[in-house]
Design a protein around this motif. Structure first.
Motif, short mmCIF file in Angstrom:
data_model
loop_
_atom_site.label_atom_id
_atom_site.label_comp_id
_atom_site.label_asym_id
_atom_site.label_seq_id
_atom_site.Cartn_x
_atom_site.Cartn_y
_atom_site.Cartn_z
N TYR A 254 -2.41 10.80 -9.68
CA TYR A 254 -3.66 10.17 -9.24
C TYR A 254 -4.33 9.40 -10.37
O TYR A 254 -5.19 8.56 -10.13
N GLU A 255 -3.92 9.66 -11.60
CA GLU A 255 -4.50 8.95 -12.74
C GLU A 255 -3.75 7.66 -13.06
O GLU A 255 -3.85 7.15 -14.18
N CYS A 256 -2.99 7.14 -12.13
CA CYS A 256 -2.24 5.90 -12.36
C CYS A 256 -3.18 4.71 -12.21
O CYS A 256 -3.51 4.29 -11.09
N ALA A 257 -3.62 4.16 -13.32
CA ALA A 257 -4.60 3.08 -13.30
C ALA A 257 -4.07 1.83 -12.60
O ALA A 257 -4.82 1.13 -11.90
N LYS B 186 0.82 -1.21 0.00
CA LYS B 186 0.00 0.00 0.00
C LYS B 186 0.86 1.26 0.00
O LYS B 186 0.50 2.27 -0.62
N HIS B 187 1.99 1.21 0.69
CA HIS B 187 2.88 2.37 0.71
C HIS B 187 3.29 2.77 -0.70
O HIS B 187 3.21 3.96 -1.09
N PHE B 188 3.71 1.81 -1.50
CA PHE B 188 4.16 2.12 -2.86
C PHE B 188 2.98 2.52 -3.75
O PHE B 188 3.12 3.43 -4.59
N LEU C 77 -0.03 7.10 -6.46
CA LEU C 77 -1.21 7.97 -6.63
C LEU C 77 -0.93 9.38 -6.17
O LEU C 77 -1.53 10.34 -6.68
N ASP C 78 -0.03 9.53 -5.21
CA ASP C 78 0.36 10.87 -4.78
C ASP C 78 1.10 11.60 -5.90
O ASP C 78 0.93 12.80 -6.10
#
Length: 415
Positions: free
Chosen positions: A353-356, A342-344, A349-350
């Motif tokens: 945010y459009e990283c599918a 989840k960290h990565f 996304l930080d």
């Protein structure tokens, strides 16, 4: 003595030159020696010689004009050296002292805008420095090429950047750097422009041993013209000149993998790129994907993913795929500890945010944890970002399959 005249001197001649400069202790002799030492990478001695040269004359404006001109030139030479050593503030001061001594010094005028960029000064101040240099030296090609990059990347002004390149090409129609820079510019911003191939060809003819030009020409043939055999030929020429040119190795590897499906050759070329440049994030990342998906060496894939993120910590896709990879390994092991994954994914996304891929991987985690509402939200975000993303498509398929199994379970067929 010009630096170009010094580049081939032997040790004996250098020793004589050093002795003569030490004996004379004058600005020009010490400065010329310092410039040569800087050009051949003897940084520490070059710095001391520059300092001695500048200290050998009275501070401007008391210095005669001819010496002021030399003072400015060697102030610029020491400033360039300071920039290479990361001493940006000192470089700014040296350029400003040089320009105060001789306001038309091409060395100081040409490099001053770049050091202002390194300091992240206001864009108007940087642009004025470029304009000042070109007002004094309208045909200073190196400044024009740097200015065009500034206008394109920092000002987001493609038209103005192209106008500068057009002017440079008008002044120097056979200049290899002008031709290559214009070709790369069009390749990036207007890839269907019919002039690109001709510009690359002319640049390569003007400087047949310029590896960057050959590599970019190969990339044009591969990406735009789809002339893959011509791309291979250009990459081969580039690597014959410089077998360790990392970007050429990387681009060649992509071609071998994606077009020719030659996995062993692609692996070898990715590894060659990494050997030449161990922090080449794209080569590390692509080789990680290849190891995961085609060779199934998961241990090496994980190592490469981690190295790619270390090399480029704010690359969204590298973070997303490392997170996705770690999440999948946890799911396969039925291990619900997803903190690192989840960290990565959240880092990805930080950054974007459009990283599918990141949305979809978070959806897979939610699905495994039986958080169906969260999984559906992640899937919607992934498909909105990129409806054709492989991770999103995989998540959608898995969710449909689970829904079908639930329907079968809740509505069994009558006996």
């Amino acid at each position: 003595m010009a630096a170009e005249a010094l580049t081939t001197i032997d040790d004996e001649t250098l020793a004589k030159f050093r002795s003569a400069a030490e004996a004379s202790r004058d600005l020009v002799s010490l400065g010329a020696l310092a410039q040569y030492l800087s050009d051949i990478g003897q940084t520490e001695e070059a710095e001391e010689r520059f300092k001695s040269a500048l200290a050998s004359v009275a501070a401007p404006p008391d210095t005669p004009w001819a010496l002021r001109r030399a003072y400015a030139h060697y102030s610029g030479g020491l400033a360039v050296l300071c920039e290479a050593m990361g001493q940006v503030e000192r470089a700014v001061t040296l350029y400003e002292h040089g320009l105060a001594a001789h306001p038309e010094c091409p060395t100081c005028l040409g490099n001053y805008p770049l050091v202002l960029q390194a300091q992240q000064r206001p864009l108007d101040e940087i642009e004025e420095a470029y304009e000042r240099a070109l007002r004094v030296h309208p045909r200073l090609i190196s400044v024009m090429l740097k200015y065009s990059l500034f206008l394109r990347h920092r000002r987001a002004s493609v038209d103005r950047a192209e106008a500068i390149l057009e002017r440079a090409l008008e002044f120097e129609p056979a200049h290899a750097d002008v031709l290559a820079t214009y070709a790369v510019f069009l390749h990036a911003v207007r890839s269907d422009d019919p002039r690109i191939e001709d510009l690359y060809a002319r640049a390569a003819a003007a400087d047949p041993r310029c590896v960057n030009t050959l590599s970019n020409f190969g990339l044009y043939y591969s990406e735009i013209a789809r002339a893959h055999d011509k791309a291979k030929a250009k990459y081969d020429c580039a690597l014959e000149i410089d077998p360790a040119h990392a970007n050429t190795c990387y681009n060649y590897a992509v071609l071998l993998e994606s077009t020719y499906d030659d996995v062993p050759a692609a692996v070898a070329m990715y590894e060659r790129a990494i050997d030449a440049q161990p922090n080449h994030a794209y080569a590390l990342y692509n080789l990680a994907v290849l190891m995961e998906e085609k060779i199934r060496d998961l241990h090496r894939a994980e190592t490469l993913y981690r190295t790619a993120v270390a090399a480029s910590p704010r690359d969204a896709l590298a973070n997303a795929d490392l997170g996705r990879f770690l999440a999948r390994r946890r799911i396969e092991a039925a291990d619900a500890n997803f903190d690192e994954a989840k960290h990565f994914l959240e880092t990805a996304l930080d950054v974007n945010y459009e990283c599918a891929t990141a949305h979809a991987a978070l959806g897979e985690i939610a699905l495994f944890l039986k958080e169906d509402v969260r999984a559906k939200a992640c899937l919607r975000s992934a498909l909105k970002a990129d409806a054709k993303n492989n991770a999103a498509t995989r998540l959608a398929t898995k969710m449909r399959e689970l829904e079908h199994l639930r329907l079968q379970r809740d509505n069994p067929l009558p006996r």
